[in-house]
Design an enzyme around this catalytic site. Structure first.
Site, PDB file in Angstrom:
ATOM      1  N   ASP A  56     -10.376   3.794  67.367  1.00 46.22           N
ATOM      2  CA  ASP A  56     -10.731   5.172  67.064  1.00 46.22           C
ATOM      3  C   ASP A  56     -10.043   6.122  68.044  1.00 46.22           C
ATOM      4  OD1 ASP A  56     -12.279   7.006  65.564  1.00 46.22           O
ATOM      5  OD2 ASP A  56     -13.603   7.235  67.283  1.00 46.22           O
ATOM      6  N   THR A  89      -8.494  11.714  63.636  1.00 47.96           N
ATOM      7  CA  THR A  89      -8.196  12.090  65.018  1.00 47.96           C
ATOM      8  C   THR A  89      -6.830  11.564  65.458  1.00 47.96           C
ATOM      9  OG1 THR A  89      -9.427  10.174  65.815  1.00 47.96           O
ATOM     10  CG2 THR A  89     -10.594  12.256  65.753  1.00 47.96           C
ATOM     11  N   THR A  90      -6.522  10.328  65.080  1.00 49.80           N
ATOM     12  CA  THR A  90      -5.233   9.769  65.486  1.00 49.80           C
ATOM     13  C   THR A  90      -4.098  10.555  64.830  1.00 49.80           C
ATOM     14  OG1 THR A  90      -6.336   7.637  65.481  1.00 49.80           O
ATOM     15  CG2 THR A  90      -3.958   7.623  65.753  1.00 49.80           C
TER      16      THR A  90
HETATM   17  P1  ADP Z   1      -7.149   8.563  61.877  1.00 48.90           P
HETATM   18  O1  ADP Z   1      -7.809   8.533  63.213  1.00 48.90           O
HETATM   19  O2  ADP Z   1      -6.087   9.598  61.821  1.00 48.90           O
HETATM   20  O3  ADP Z   1      -8.109   8.640  60.748  1.00 48.90           O
HETATM   21  P2  ADP Z   1      -6.659   5.881  60.976  1.00 48.90           P
HETATM   22  O4  ADP Z   1      -6.328   4.725  61.854  1.00 48.90           O
HETATM   23  O5  ADP Z   1      -8.007   5.913  60.364  1.00 48.90           O
HETATM   24  O6  ADP Z   1      -6.373   7.186  61.791  1.00 48.90           O
HETATM   25  O7  ADP Z   1      -5.551   5.899  59.826  1.00 48.90           O
HETATM   26  C1  ADP Z   1      -5.546   6.869  58.826  1.00 48.90           C
HETATM   27  C2  ADP Z   1      -4.302   6.720  57.983  1.00 48.90           C
HETATM   28  O8  ADP Z   1      -4.275   5.442  57.348  1.00 48.90           O
HETATM   29  C3  ADP Z   1      -4.290   7.750  56.852  1.00 48.90           C
HETATM   30  O9  ADP Z   1      -3.003   8.298  56.770  1.00 48.90           O
HETATM   31  C4  ADP Z   1      -4.623   6.914  55.625  1.00 48.90           C
HETATM   32  O10 ADP Z   1      -4.092   7.452  54.423  1.00 48.90           O
HETATM   33  C5  ADP Z   1      -3.993   5.604  55.973  1.00 48.90           C
HETATM   34  N1  ADP Z   1      -4.546   4.482  55.204  1.00 48.90           N
HETATM   35  C6  ADP Z   1      -5.826   4.058  55.149  1.00 48.90           C
HETATM   36  N2  ADP Z   1      -5.955   2.995  54.309  1.00 48.90           N
HETATM   37  C7  ADP Z   1      -4.720   2.730  53.841  1.00 48.90           C
HETATM   38  C8  ADP Z   1      -4.167   1.760  52.939  1.00 48.90           C
HETATM   39  N3  ADP Z   1      -4.945   0.834  52.383  1.00 48.90           N
HETATM   40  N4  ADP Z   1      -2.837   1.801  52.701  1.00 48.90           N
HETATM   41  C9  ADP Z   1      -2.073   2.734  53.285  1.00 48.90           C
HETATM   42  N5  ADP Z   1      -2.507   3.674  54.143  1.00 48.90           N
HETATM   43  C10 ADP Z   1      -3.817   3.685  54.416  1.00 48.90           C
END
Ligand code: ADP
Ligand code: MG
Length: 544
Positions: A56, A89-90
């Protein structure tokens, strides 16, 4: 004229910008490797030796203990994003870092920072308008879609393994605290929802319960624990003898005096318990302590008593039971009691408390160990936020980089309409957005350059929802594939990333009271206050 102390340091103009940009970028790079479903986790060890394992973004940055003013501005991006959107957040931090990287290139080409700032602001505003235009409006009662939103935010987190169960729980939990207003809008009240965690069983055994769950034991073993319809007292006063003034000392010289003193204490405790008995209470949840003797009296009266109930639990019980919290037993009246059902789960050692109006639900998250449950809770919290936003706002976007590539393409068209050097900054902004698909691909071990070319081509041919399926490595319609994000989180990510980048770019003079190069402590010298983190947890994941 400025007169500075001996230790003071001053960095100006281009040096100041370079210094700040590199500190900010170091932070952004430290979290980038966690982005997306295939992102890695980080293990953080604080000064007390406590370990957190997480994916996170905001948690990582908060725990990193960074002591560099510029880096802290970037951390604020993550905090704002967490407060305003609960997810993304990332992404927000990574985009801020990339904006600064691209800004540095422009400044190197002798473009003035003011032009860059102006261009970034224009681009950010335009991008947010386009998000609103691109967003897919969804039915807030479309369970399948809500589950996709929940799953997308949990993918890659500890919650992932049981994401079917958890996504379903999250959706049902949000629905349980949603009210449909007269005008047809949906209002979600997360105050009526509480997360409780319990170790020892697998995450798949997590459940949604109506009412509150209190992880406490009765003060004495013999007390009754189950009530069909109990009169419940919520108390935040101790059932103890009131502490004598520290200064007054009681001098006891004879056995008689001692007896008198003890009798007085006993009478006081008995008086407090009598008040409770007279009110008709069957159950007392007390936020403070309960004296041994009082425990004994309460047990004899068949009253269930729980002491040191967490403040947050007592507050939630207040919601669930629709009862006041009593803070002075002298004022206690029968009216202050609530009616509720109390059940004891002997195996898990939990109380289940339900009120007559079934206000409030508890999401009981289970996991094998504390580390597992903690990371699960962070993932579920993100999911609760995005599902609530979707229920209330309805605007969603195709994830997996689809929205970023679409925005980049629209921004490049928009840049053509802009005169002067700001045009270059708008283009640099578009390039920065494409960091998201590049990092998603890189973290999944895929060829990010090839994929970006494919993605751009798909968008050029009108396929707005073409994004990356990181599991197959293909370009697909991510919305249909169930990778769905909220428009609100993306808008927030863009605006806070832009604001932070612009704030850093505006600085052309750093005057530090101490030595800048050691402001981050011995092992975290700035710039690059976060440099030491960069190599952790999978490093840069094959990023360019
Ligand atoms: P953040 O803290 O920004 O939410 P995450 O590690 O949760 O970071 O990653 C979010 C990113 O991952 C988003 O761009 C989302 O669209 C992408 N994402 C989530 N699930 C998938 C998936 N199954 N395939 C491709 N991208 C995904
Ligand atoms: Mg996320």
């Amino acid at each position: 004229m400025i007169i500075m102390g001996d230790d003071a340091q001053r960095v100006k103009d281009k040096d100041a910008q370079e210094y700040n940009i590199s500190a900010a970028r170091a932070v952004a790079e430290a979290v980038r490797s966690t982005l997306g479903p295939k992102g890695m986790d980080k293990m953080l060890v604080d000064s007390m030796g406590d370990v957190t394992i997480t994916n996170d973004g905001v948690t990582i940055l908060k725990e990193m203990d960074i002591d560099n003013p510029t880096a802290e501005m970037i951390i604020e991006v993550a905090e704002t994003q967490e407060d305003e959107a609960g997810d993304g957040t990332t992404t927000a931090v990574a985009i801020a870092g990339e904006l600064l990287k691209n800004a540095e290139d422009l400044i190197d080409q002798d473009i003035h920072p003011t032009a860059v700032i102006k261009g970034f602001s224009l681009a950010s505003e335009y991008a947010r308008e386009e998000i609103d235009e691109i967003a897919e409006q969804v039915d807030p009662e479309d369970d399948d879609l809500l589950r996709s939103v929940a799953e997308t935010s949990m993918t890659g987190k500890g919650a992932e393994l049981d994401k079917d169960t958890l996504a379903d729980l999250v959706v049902r939990a949000v629905q349980a605290v949603t009210v449909k207003a007269d005008d047809g809008s949906h209002v979600v009240d997360l105050q009526n929802l509480k997360i409780e965690t319990q170790t020892g069983r697998p995450a798949s055994a997590s459940e949604l319960l109506s009412g509150a769950v209190i992880n406490k034991d009765p003060v004495q073993d013999g007390m009754p624990t189950d009530f069909e319809s109990a009169n419940v007292l919520l108390l935040d006063e101790p059932i103890e003898v009131e502490e004598a003034d520290v200064d007054t000392s009681v001098s006891i010289e004879t056995p008689d005096q001692l007896q008198q003193f003890l009798d007085k204490e006993e009478a006081e405790l008995r008086g407090k318990v009598d008040k409770i008995v007279e009110s008709g209470a069957d159950v007392v949840f007390c936020q403070k302590g309960i004296d041994d003797l009082a425990q004994h009296y309460l047990a004899r009266q068949g009253i269930l008593a729980v002491r040191r109930t967490k403040k947050s639990d007592l507050g939630f019980l207040k919601n669930v039971l629709d009862a006041p919290i009593v803070s002075d037993l002298d004022d206690l009246e029968a009216d202050d009691l609530a009616t509720g059902t109390i059940r004891r789960d002997q195996e898990d050692e939990l109380f289940y408390v339900e009120g007559p109006n079934s206000h409030g639900v508890t999401l009981l998250l289970r996991g094998s160990t504390d580390h597992v449950v903690d990371e699960l809770e962070r993932g579920v919290n993100d999911a609760l936020d995005v599902v609530s936003t979707t229920v209330a706002d309805g605007r969603t976007l195709a994830g997996g980089g689809a929205i970023e590539v679409e925005l980049a393409s629209r921004l490049r068209d928009y840049a053509d309409s802009i005169e002067g050097r700001e045009q270059l900054a708008v283009e640099a902004f578009a390039d920065a957005l494409e960091l998201v698909p590049r990092v998603l691909a890189g973290n999944a071990g895929l060829d990010s350059i090839d994929l970006l070319v494919d993605l751009r081509a798909a968008h050029e041919s009108g396929d707005q929802r073409a994004g990356l399926d990181v599991f197959s490595g293909d370009v697909v319609d991510t919305f249909d594939a169930g990778v769905v994000e909220t428009a609100h989180a993306k808008e927030q990510a863009l605006s806070s990333a832009t604001e932070a980048a612009n704030l850093v770019l505006k600085i052309d003079d750093i005057i530090a009271a101490g030595d800048l190069s050691t402001s981050g402590g011995d092992d975290e010298g700035a710039p690059g206050g976060a440099g030491g983190m960069g190599g952790m947890g999978g490093g840069m994941g094959g990023m360019m």
